[in-house]
Scaffold this active site. Structure first.
Site, short mmCIF file in Angstrom:
data_model
loop_
_atom_site.label_atom_id
_atom_site.label_comp_id
_atom_site.label_asym_id
_atom_site.label_seq_id
_atom_site.Cartn_x
_atom_site.Cartn_y
_atom_site.Cartn_z
N THR A 169 0.85 -1.20 0.00
CA THR A 169 0.00 0.00 0.00
C THR A 169 0.88 1.25 0.00
O THR A 169 2.08 1.17 -0.30
CB THR A 169 -0.98 -0.02 1.19
OG1 THR A 169 -1.94 1.03 1.04
CG2 THR A 169 -0.27 0.13 2.53
N ASN A 170 0.35 2.41 0.34
CA ASN A 170 1.14 3.65 0.39
C ASN A 170 0.62 4.54 1.51
O ASN A 170 -0.26 4.15 2.27
CB ASN A 170 1.11 4.36 -0.97
CG ASN A 170 -0.32 4.72 -1.36
OD1 ASN A 170 -0.96 5.52 -0.70
ND2 ASN A 170 -0.82 4.11 -2.42
N ARG A 171 1.17 5.74 1.60
CA ARG A 171 0.92 6.60 2.76
C ARG A 171 -0.33 7.46 2.68
O ARG A 171 -0.57 8.28 3.56
CB ARG A 171 2.11 7.56 2.96
CG ARG A 171 3.39 6.88 3.30
CD ARG A 171 4.55 7.85 3.14
NE ARG A 171 5.80 7.14 3.08
CZ ARG A 171 6.56 6.87 4.14
NH1 ARG A 171 6.18 7.27 5.32
NH2 ARG A 171 7.68 6.20 4.01
N ALA B 259 -4.34 7.57 -4.40
CA ALA B 259 -2.99 7.10 -4.70
C ALA B 259 -3.13 5.61 -5.01
O ALA B 259 -3.12 4.76 -4.11
CB ALA B 259 -2.07 7.34 -3.51
#
Ligand code: PMT
Length: 389
Positions: free
Chosen positions: A198-200, A267
Site C-alpha cells: 500500500t502507500n501513505r 494514490a
C-alpha cells in the site's frame, strides 16, 4: 475556512457541557458567532455560563435572548437554537422572539435533544416545535449521549453533524444538480491473507474534495480505498469503499457514465502481486525474497481515453521536476486539469492536514495555489473546475 455570521441560542445545563464546545468548534471553522443565552431566574444558560464567559468564548458581546430585537436576528446568516429546551420553546411561544425570528427570514437550525426518548417538547395549542419554526427550518435530533454531570444524559447530535448542517446551510450551492465522482485514499494489494502492498495516503485530500462538493450541492460518489479516517457523512454524499486498484477501477467503470465530473485524488498502486497466495507465505530459510508484480489498470488513463467522458481532473504526486512531470501526465492521460503535488515539500502531499498544489491545464498557464488546509485547497480546486465546466 467557512464564512458566515451565526447567532447561537443556548439554554440550561447543556450550555455548559455542549454549547460552549459548539462555540469553540464553530469559531475554529471560521464562523463569526454571537451568543444569545437565556437569562431567566433558574437553570438558564447564564446561570451555568456567565455573559462574560459567553462573550469571551465567542469573541462578540452577548445579549440575552429575552432582550433581542428583530435587527439582531436579521443581521445573521443563520440562527442556531442549541439545544432547544422546553424553556426556549416557551420563550418562542410567549414573547416577541418568534415574530422577530419569522420576520428576519434567516435560515434556522434547531438542535433537538432527547431527555427521555418518549418525552417530546411541550406543545402549544396542539402545535409542535417544528410547526412553530419558520418554513424551511432544519431540525437536528440527537443520537449521541452527552453527559451533563449530576443532571444525567441528553441525547444530542455529534458536533460533526452540527458543523456539517451549518456548512451545508451556508455554503454556496454552485454545484447544485452536478454529479461528481471522486477517488480517494490508497489501494491495498494483497500478497497473502495477512500482507499487502500500500502507500501513505490517508484519504484526507479526496475526502475534503468530496465534502466540499457535497456541501456546494453536488451529488457525490466517493470511491475510496482502505483508510482509518471515517468517510464524511453528509446528505448527497455516498461513500463506496473498495480495497484494491482493480476494485477501484471496476467501481469507477460502473459509475462514470452518470457523472459530470471525475476527480481522481486516490494514490492507486501502479503494481500488484502477480498472484495472491492463498496461505501465509513462509519465510523458511530464505535471506531474500523477490515478488513478481504486474501492472494495475490505470483508472485515470482509461477514463481519459473514453470519447464521452466526464470533465476529468487528475492529481500528480511528484518528488522531482514537479511541473514538468505533471504536464506529461496531463497530456498522456488526457485530463482536462491536473493538480501537481510536490510530495517532498513540508506540509504537502501524503498524510498532512495542508497541501499546496499547482493546477495545470492544456490551454492555460499554471495556477499556483498557496499552502492551505486541505479543505481550503479542495474549495479552490472546485471553484477553478467550475469556471471551466
Ligand atoms: O490522501 P492524503 O494523505 O490526503 O494524500 C493526498 C495525495 C498526496 C494522495 C493526493 O493529493 C495525490 O496527490 N493523489 C494522487 C497520488 C498519485 O498516485 O499520483 P500519481 O502521480 O501516481 O498518479 C497520477 C494520477 O493517476 C492520479 O490522479 C491517480 O489517482 C491516477 N492513477 C494512478 C495509477 C493508477 N493505476 N490509476 C490511476 O487512476
Amino acid at each position: 475556512m467557512a464564512a458566515g455570521r451565526l447567532l447561537l441560542i443556548p439554554d440550561g445545563p447543556a450550555s455548559l457541557l455542549y454549547a460552549t464546545e459548539l462555540v469553540n468548534q464553530l469559531r475554529r471553522r471560521g464562523y463569526s458567532l454571537q451568543v444569545a443565552p437565556t437569562a431567566y431566574d433558574g437553570p438558564s444558560a447564564t446561570a451555568f455560563v456567565s455573559e462574560l464567559a459567553w462573550a469571551t468564548l465567542s469573541g462578540h458581546p452577548c445579549r440575552a435572548i429575552e432582550s433581542l430585537d428583530e435587527a439582531a436576528f436579521r443581521e445573521q446568516d443563520l440562527i442556531l437554537l442549541g439545544p432547544v429546551s422546553p424553556r426556549v420553546f416557551s420563550i418562542f411561544c410567549q414573547g416577541k422572539a418568534l415574530s422577530y425570528l419569522q420576520a428576519a427570514g434567516r435560515p434556522v437550525l434547531a438542535i433537538l435533544p432527547q431527555l427521555f426518548p418518549d418525552e417530546p417538547l411541550p406543545h402549544k395549542e396542539g402545535g409542535s416545535f417544528a410547526q412553530l419554526m419558520p418554513p424551511g427550518s432544519r431540525l437536528l435530533t440527537g443520537s449521541v449521549p452527552h453527559g451533563l454531570g449530576a443532571l444525567g444524559n441528553l441525547l444530542l447530535p455529534s458536533f460533526e453533524e452540527v458543523l456539517a448542517q451549518v456548512d451545508s446551510l451556508l455554503a454556496p450551492q454552485d454545484y447544485a444538480g452536478k454529479k461528481v465522482l471522486i477517488t480517494a485514499g490508497p489501494t491495498a494489494e494483497d500478497l497473502d491473507p495477512v500482507r499487502f502492498l500500500t502507500n501513505r495516503s490517508t484519504g484526507k485530500m479526496g475526502f475534503a474534495l468530496a465534502r466540499d462538493a457535497a456541501l456546494r450541492g453536488a451529488q457525490v460518489l466517493l470511491v475510496h480505498g482502505p483508510v482509518a479516517l471515517p468517510a464524511p457523512r453528509l446528505p448527497r454524499l455516498t461513500p463506496l469503499p473498495v480495497r484494491s486498484a482493480t476494485q477501484m477501477h471496476q467501481a469507477v467503470m460502473d459509475h462514470w457514465q452518470e457523472q459530470d465530473l471525475a476527480i481522481l485524488a486516490a494514490a492507486v498502486a501502479d503494481f500488484q502481486p502477480l498472484h495472491c497466495a492463498e496461505t501465509k507465505i513462509k519465510k523458511g530459510e530464505a535471506q531474500e525474497l523477490s515478488l513478481p508484480l504486474k501492472r494495475t489498470p490505470d483508472i485515470l488513463a482509461t477514463l481519459g481515453a473514453l470519447p464521452h467522458r466526464p470533465f476529468l481532473v487528475g492529481f500528480a504526486a511528484e518528488s522531482d521536476d514537479v511541473e514538468a512531470n505533471a504536464q506529461l501526465k496531463l497530456r498522456k492521460k488526457h485530463c482536462d486539469l491536473i493538480c501537481a503535488n510536490d510530495v517532498r515539500k513540508p506540509g504537502c502531499g501524503f498524510a498532512t492536514d495542508t497541501n499546496q498544489v499547482t493546477i495545470l491545464a492544456p490551454d492555460a498557464p499554471p495556477l499556483h495555489l498557496p499552502l492551505k488546509s486541505k479543505e481550503e485547497v479542495a474549495h479552490s480546486i472546485l471553484s477553478e473546475i467550475l469556471r471551466r465546466l
